[in-house]
Design a protein around this motif. Structure first.
Motif, PDB file in Angstrom:
ATOM      1  N   VAL A   1       0.851  -1.184   0.000  1.00  0.00           N
ATOM      2  CA  VAL A   1       0.000   0.000   0.000  1.00  0.00           C
ATOM      3  C   VAL A   1       0.885   1.232   0.000  1.00  0.00           C
ATOM      4  O   VAL A   1       1.831   1.327   0.788  1.00  0.00           O
TER       5      VAL A   1
ATOM      6  N   SER B   1      -3.251   4.023  -1.879  1.00  0.00           N
ATOM      7  CA  SER B   1      -3.376   3.350  -3.183  1.00  0.00           C
ATOM      8  C   SER B   1      -4.497   2.325  -3.174  1.00  0.00           C
ATOM      9  O   SER B   1      -5.120   2.061  -4.205  1.00  0.00           O
ATOM     10  N   ARG B   2      -4.776   1.751  -2.019  1.00  0.00           N
ATOM     11  CA  ARG B   2      -5.891   0.830  -1.867  1.00  0.00           C
ATOM     12  C   ARG B   2      -6.147   0.624  -0.395  1.00  0.00           C
ATOM     13  O   ARG B   2      -5.331   0.991   0.453  1.00  0.00           O
ATOM     14  N   ARG B   3      -7.295   0.038  -0.116  1.00  0.00           N
ATOM     15  CA  ARG B   3      -7.635  -0.284   1.270  1.00  0.00           C
ATOM     16  C   ARG B   3      -7.671  -1.794   1.429  1.00  0.00           C
ATOM     17  O   ARG B   3      -8.237  -2.494   0.591  1.00  0.00           O
ATOM     18  N   THR B   4      -7.079  -2.267   2.490  1.00  0.00           N
ATOM     19  CA  THR B   4      -7.089  -3.689   2.792  1.00  0.00           C
ATOM     20  C   THR B   4      -7.401  -3.881   4.271  1.00  0.00           C
ATOM     21  O   THR B   4      -7.502  -2.904   5.023  1.00  0.00           O
TER      22      THR B   4
ATOM     23  N   THR C   1      -4.942  -2.329   6.550  1.00  0.00           N
ATOM     24  CA  THR C   1      -4.832  -0.864   6.541  1.00  0.00           C
ATOM     25  C   THR C   1      -6.170  -0.237   6.887  1.00  0.00           C
ATOM     26  O   THR C   1      -6.567   0.776   6.325  1.00  0.00           O
TER      27      THR C   1
ATOM     28  N   TRP D   1     -11.625   3.644   8.333  1.00  0.00           N
ATOM     29  CA  TRP D   1     -12.188   4.113   7.073  1.00  0.00           C
ATOM     30  C   TRP D   1     -13.703   4.299   7.178  1.00  0.00           C
ATOM     31  O   TRP D   1     -14.294   5.094   6.464  1.00  0.00           O
TER      32      TRP D   1
ATOM     33  N   ASN E   1     -14.109   7.947   0.997  1.00  0.00           N
ATOM     34  CA  ASN E   1     -13.843   6.521   0.779  1.00  0.00           C
ATOM     35  C   ASN E   1     -13.812   6.162  -0.703  1.00  0.00           C
ATOM     36  O   ASN E   1     -13.223   5.150  -1.076  1.00  0.00           O
TER      37      ASN E   1
ATOM     38  N   GLN F   1     -12.352   8.037  -2.998  1.00  0.00           N
ATOM     39  CA  GLN F   1     -11.004   8.407  -3.413  1.00  0.00           C
ATOM     40  C   GLN F   1      -9.926   7.779  -2.539  1.00  0.00           C
ATOM     41  O   GLN F   1      -8.736   8.016  -2.772  1.00  0.00           O
ATOM     42  N   ASN F   2     -10.340   6.997  -1.534  1.00  0.00           N
ATOM     43  CA  ASN F   2      -9.373   6.405  -0.588  1.00  0.00           C
ATOM     44  C   ASN F   2      -8.465   7.478   0.013  1.00  0.00           C
ATOM     45  O   ASN F   2      -7.240   7.326   0.098  1.00  0.00           O
TER      46      ASN F   2
END
Length: 122
Positions: free
Chosen positions: A2, A25-28, A31, A53, A74, A76-77
């Motif tokens: 990330v 860059s992304r949500r996991t 993260t 988040w 959320n 646009q992260n």
């Protein structure tokens, strides 16, 4: 992996405002929480604020309560830190970090941005 990218720092007079952004860059699952830390010259890195988040869990350091506010986009992260009534003691490099726990210890965060300088003049 990330990536986190901060932006929005700068020079402002005491009493002024700035808004920092942290784009992920992304949500996991690892993260789920995004935190803001800051590190002044010659000082240790300290917790500023954090949020999930979903927004269901948000925490602020006592030193910034009532002045700083976290918000999220959320789609646009991106997580924002709105900083109002800034003081010279808020001067520091501000970092965003991502991790699976909402915790005040920076050691528990897995991903970090590059930092953005905030300078508050008196």
């Amino acid at each position: 992996q990330v990536q986190l990218v901060e932006s929005g720092g700068g020079l402002v007079q005491a009493g002024g405002s700035l808004r920092l952004s942290c784009a992920a860059s992304r949500r996991t699952g690892s993260t789920y929480y995004i935190a803001w830390f800051r590190q002044g010259s010659g000082k240790e890195r300290e917790f500023v604020a954090a949020s999930s988040w979903s927004g269901g869990s948000t925490r602020y350091a006592d030193s910034v309560k009532g002045r700083f506010t976290i918000s999220r986009d959320n789609v646009q992260n991106t997580l924002y830190l709105q900083m109002n009534s800034l003081k010279p003691e808020d001067t520091a490099v501000y970092y965003c970090a991502a991790g699976s726990l909402l915790i005040y210890n920076p050691s528990f965060y897995n991903y970090w941005g590059q930092g953005t300088q905030v300078t508050v003049s008196s």
